[in-house]
Motif scaffolding. Sequence first.
Motif, PDB file in Angstrom:
ATOM      1  N   THR A  32       0.835  -1.195   0.000  1.00 12.76           N
ATOM      2  CA  THR A  32       0.000   0.000   0.000  1.00 12.76           C
ATOM      3  C   THR A  32       0.875   1.252   0.000  1.00 12.76           C
ATOM      4  O   THR A  32       1.840   1.336   0.755  1.00 12.76           O
ATOM      5  CB  THR A  32      -0.913   0.009   1.235  1.00 12.76           C
ATOM      6  N   ASN A  33       0.537   2.211  -0.847  1.00 13.21           N
ATOM      7  CA  ASN A  33       1.281   3.463  -0.911  1.00 13.21           C
ATOM      8  C   ASN A  33       0.656   4.481   0.027  1.00 13.21           C
ATOM      9  O   ASN A  33      -0.564   4.683   0.020  1.00 13.21           O
ATOM     10  CB  ASN A  33       1.288   4.016  -2.343  1.00 13.21           C
ATOM     11  N   TYR A  34       1.496   5.132   0.809  1.00 16.87           N
ATOM     12  CA  TYR A  34       1.051   6.171   1.732  1.00 16.87           C
ATOM     13  C   TYR A  34       1.709   7.480   1.333  1.00 16.87           C
ATOM     14  O   TYR A  34       2.864   7.514   0.931  1.00 16.87           O
ATOM     15  CB  TYR A  34       1.422   5.825   3.173  1.00 16.87           C
ATOM     16  N   LYS A  35       0.966   8.571   1.472  1.00 14.82           N
ATOM     17  CA  LYS A  35       1.482   9.901   1.167  1.00 14.82           C
ATOM     18  C   LYS A  35       1.313  10.781   2.391  1.00 14.82           C
ATOM     19  O   LYS A  35       0.480  10.514   3.260  1.00 14.82           O
ATOM     20  CB  LYS A  35       0.733  10.513  -0.015  1.00 14.82           C
ATOM     21  N   THR A  36       2.088  11.835   2.442  1.00 14.37           N
ATOM     22  CA  THR A  36       1.956  12.795   3.528  1.00 14.37           C
ATOM     23  C   THR A  36       0.566  13.417   3.486  1.00 14.37           C
ATOM     24  O   THR A  36       0.093  13.827   2.432  1.00 14.37           O
ATOM     25  CB  THR A  36       3.028  13.889   3.401  1.00 14.37           C
ATOM     26  N   GLY A  37      -0.092  13.448   4.630  1.00 15.38           N
ATOM     27  CA  GLY A  37      -1.440  13.992   4.717  1.00 15.38           C
ATOM     28  C   GLY A  37      -2.530  12.945   4.726  1.00 15.38           C
ATOM     29  O   GLY A  37      -3.686  13.266   5.001  1.00 15.38           O
ATOM     30  N   ASP A  38      -2.197  11.676   4.425  1.00 19.18           N
ATOM     31  CA  ASP A  38      -3.196  10.608   4.467  1.00 19.18           C
ATOM     32  C   ASP A  38      -3.639  10.342   5.904  1.00 19.18           C
ATOM     33  O   ASP A  38      -2.849  10.464   6.843  1.00 19.18           O
ATOM     34  CB  ASP A  38      -2.629   9.303   3.889  1.00 19.18           C
ATOM     35  N   PHE A  39      -4.895   9.966   6.065  1.00 24.86           N
ATOM     36  CA  PHE A  39      -5.388   9.564   7.369  1.00 24.86           C
ATOM     37  C   PHE A  39      -5.281   8.051   7.487  1.00 24.86           C
ATOM     38  O   PHE A  39      -5.675   7.311   6.575  1.00 24.86           O
ATOM     39  CB  PHE A  39      -6.837  10.005   7.576  1.00 24.86           C
ATOM     40  N   VAL A  40      -4.719   7.576   8.604  1.00 18.42           N
ATOM     41  CA  VAL A  40      -4.495   6.150   8.812  1.00 18.42           C
ATOM     42  C   VAL A  40      -5.010   5.747  10.184  1.00 18.42           C
ATOM     43  O   VAL A  40      -5.102   6.564  11.101  1.00 18.42           O
ATOM     44  CB  VAL A  40      -2.995   5.792   8.685  1.00 18.42           C
ATOM     45  N   TYR A  57      -2.398   3.622  21.780  1.00 19.50           N
ATOM     46  CA  TYR A  57      -2.691   4.088  20.429  1.00 19.50           C
ATOM     47  C   TYR A  57      -3.424   3.064  19.578  1.00 19.50           C
ATOM     48  O   TYR A  57      -3.726   3.344  18.416  1.00 19.50           O
ATOM     49  CB  TYR A  57      -1.388   4.509  19.745  1.00 19.50           C
ATOM     50  N   GLN A  58      -3.741   1.898  20.115  1.00 25.31           N
ATOM     51  CA  GLN A  58      -4.506   0.889  19.378  1.00 25.31           C
ATOM     52  C   GLN A  58      -5.884   1.439  19.033  1.00 25.31           C
ATOM     53  O   GLN A  58      -6.637   1.886  19.900  1.00 25.31           O
ATOM     54  CB  GLN A  58      -4.639  -0.381  20.218  1.00 25.31           C
ATOM     55  N   GLY A  59      -6.221   1.462  17.732  1.00 23.63           N
ATOM     56  CA  GLY A  59      -7.518   1.938  17.295  1.00 23.63           C
ATOM     57  C   GLY A  59      -7.600   3.427  17.048  1.00 23.63           C
ATOM     58  O   GLY A  59      -8.644   3.914  16.618  1.00 23.63           O
ATOM     59  N   LYS A  60      -6.535   4.172  17.288  1.00 19.69           N
ATOM     60  CA  LYS A  60      -6.553   5.618  17.085  1.00 19.69           C
ATOM     61  C   LYS A  60      -6.340   5.945  15.607  1.00 19.69           C
ATOM     62  O   LYS A  60      -5.744   5.186  14.858  1.00 19.69           O
ATOM     63  CB  LYS A  60      -5.450   6.296  17.904  1.00 19.69           C
ATOM     64  N   THR A  61      -6.814   7.103  15.210  1.00 18.61           N
ATOM     65  CA  THR A  61      -6.652   7.595  13.843  1.00 18.61           C
ATOM     66  C   THR A  61      -5.722   8.792  13.871  1.00 18.61           C
ATOM     67  O   THR A  61      -5.828   9.651  14.747  1.00 18.61           O
ATOM     68  CB  THR A  61      -8.014   8.004  13.254  1.00 18.61           C
ATOM     69  N   GLY A  62      -4.810   8.828  12.897  1.00 16.85           N
ATOM     70  CA  GLY A  62      -3.869   9.927  12.819  1.00 16.85           C
ATOM     71  C   GLY A  62      -3.601  10.333  11.385  1.00 16.85           C
ATOM     72  O   GLY A  62      -4.151   9.763  10.444  1.00 16.85           O
ATOM     73  N   ARG A  63      -2.714  11.334  11.223  1.00 18.69           N
ATOM     74  CA  ARG A  63      -2.365  11.865   9.918  1.00 18.69           C
ATOM     75  C   ARG A  63      -0.884  11.630   9.667  1.00 18.69           C
ATOM     76  O   ARG A  63      -0.050  11.831  10.549  1.00 18.69           O
ATOM     77  CB  ARG A  63      -2.680  13.354   9.872  1.00 18.69           C
ATOM     78  N   VAL A  64      -0.540  11.199   8.457  1.00 24.65           N
ATOM     79  CA  VAL A  64       0.848  10.890   8.098  1.00 24.65           C
ATOM     80  C   VAL A  64       1.608  12.196   7.885  1.00 24.65           C
ATOM     81  O   VAL A  64       1.165  13.065   7.136  1.00 24.65           O
ATOM     82  CB  VAL A  64       0.902  10.019   6.831  1.00 24.65           C
ATOM     83  N   PHE A  65       2.772  12.328   8.561  1.00 20.29           N
ATOM     84  CA  PHE A  65       3.615  13.498   8.337  1.00 20.29           C
ATOM     85  C   PHE A  65       4.974  13.133   7.770  1.00 20.29           C
ATOM     86  O   PHE A  65       5.707  14.005   7.300  1.00 20.29           O
ATOM     87  CB  PHE A  65       3.789  14.299   9.633  1.00 20.29           C
ATOM     88  N   ASN A  66       5.326  11.843   7.764  1.00 19.50           N
ATOM     89  CA  ASN A  66       6.624  11.423   7.251  1.00 19.50           C
ATOM     90  C   ASN A  66       6.500  10.003   6.706  1.00 19.50           C
ATOM     91  O   ASN A  66       5.819   9.170   7.294  1.00 19.50           O
ATOM     92  CB  ASN A  66       7.681  11.481   8.361  1.00 19.50           C
ATOM     93  N   VAL A  67       7.164   9.746   5.579  1.00 20.49           N
ATOM     94  CA  VAL A  67       7.143   8.422   4.972  1.00 20.49           C
ATOM     95  C   VAL A  67       8.577   7.955   4.775  1.00 20.49           C
ATOM     96  O   VAL A  67       9.393   8.667   4.198  1.00 20.49           O
ATOM     97  CB  VAL A  67       6.418   8.443   3.604  1.00 20.49           C
ATOM     98  N   THR A  68       8.905   6.761   5.302  1.00 20.09           N
ATOM     99  CA  THR A  68      10.217   6.157   5.096  1.00 20.09           C
ATOM    100  C   THR A  68      10.012   4.801   4.428  1.00 20.09           C
ATOM    101  O   THR A  68       8.893   4.434   4.085  1.00 20.09           O
ATOM    102  CB  THR A  68      10.967   5.986   6.427  1.00 20.09           C
ATOM    103  N   ALA A  69      11.093   4.058   4.256  1.00 18.32           N
ATOM    104  CA  ALA A  69      11.011   2.789   3.545  1.00 18.32           C
ATOM    105  C   ALA A  69      10.137   1.767   4.275  1.00 18.32           C
ATOM    106  O   ALA A  69       9.367   1.037   3.646  1.00 18.32           O
ATOM    107  CB  ALA A  69      12.406   2.225   3.330  1.00 18.32           C
ATOM    108  N   HIS A  70      10.256   1.688   5.589  1.00 13.55           N
ATOM    109  CA  HIS A  70       9.540   0.647   6.343  1.00 13.55           C
ATOM    110  C   HIS A  70       8.560   1.197   7.369  1.00 13.55           C
ATOM    111  O   HIS A  70       7.855   0.418   8.011  1.00 13.55           O
ATOM    112  CB  HIS A  70      10.533  -0.256   7.066  1.00 13.55           C
ATOM    113  N   ALA A  71       8.521   2.507   7.546  1.00 12.60           N
ATOM    114  CA  ALA A  71       7.691   3.069   8.610  1.00 12.60           C
ATOM    115  C   ALA A  71       7.044   4.374   8.159  1.00 12.60           C
ATOM    116  O   ALA A  71       7.406   4.941   7.126  1.00 12.60           O
ATOM    117  CB  ALA A  71       8.524   3.298   9.864  1.00 12.60           C
ATOM    118  N   LEU A  72       6.099   4.817   8.967  1.00 13.78           N
ATOM    119  CA  LEU A  72       5.426   6.085   8.734  1.00 13.78           C
ATOM    120  C   LEU A  72       5.492   6.926   9.994  1.00 13.78           C
ATOM    121  O   LEU A  72       5.442   6.400  11.107  1.00 13.78           O
ATOM    122  CB  LEU A  72       3.952   5.869   8.388  1.00 13.78           C
TER     123      LEU A  72
END
Length: 99
Positions: A32-40, A57-72
């Motif tokens: 799955t591709n993730y971009k900055t600003g996506d809600f996850v 943080y189990q079940g919480k919703t947040g916004r992506v601010f950084n994307v790396t090879a293996h993590a967000l």
Amino acid sequence: MPHAFGQRACTRNLFSKPFRRGGHFPLGKIMTNYKTGDFVDIKVDSAFHKGMPHKYYQGKTGRVFNVTAHALGVVVNKCVRGRILHKRLNIRIEHIQKS
């Protein structure tokens, strides 16, 4: 016996998987591709210990601010003593799904 207060204390039912759903997950979850600003949504996969967020943080919703090879990098709101703090977490892709 003394009570343990570790990182994964009281998570027997929280992190358990349903019957016949153990083991590895499908490859589509990694691809799955993730971009900055996506809600996850943060959904911890107990089969993978690296990059696992705290049980809060189990079940919480947040916004992506950084994307790396293996993590967000994910920004999540947390209420502490009546204030809302913006927590920045680095979470591996195995523990995240798109909202």
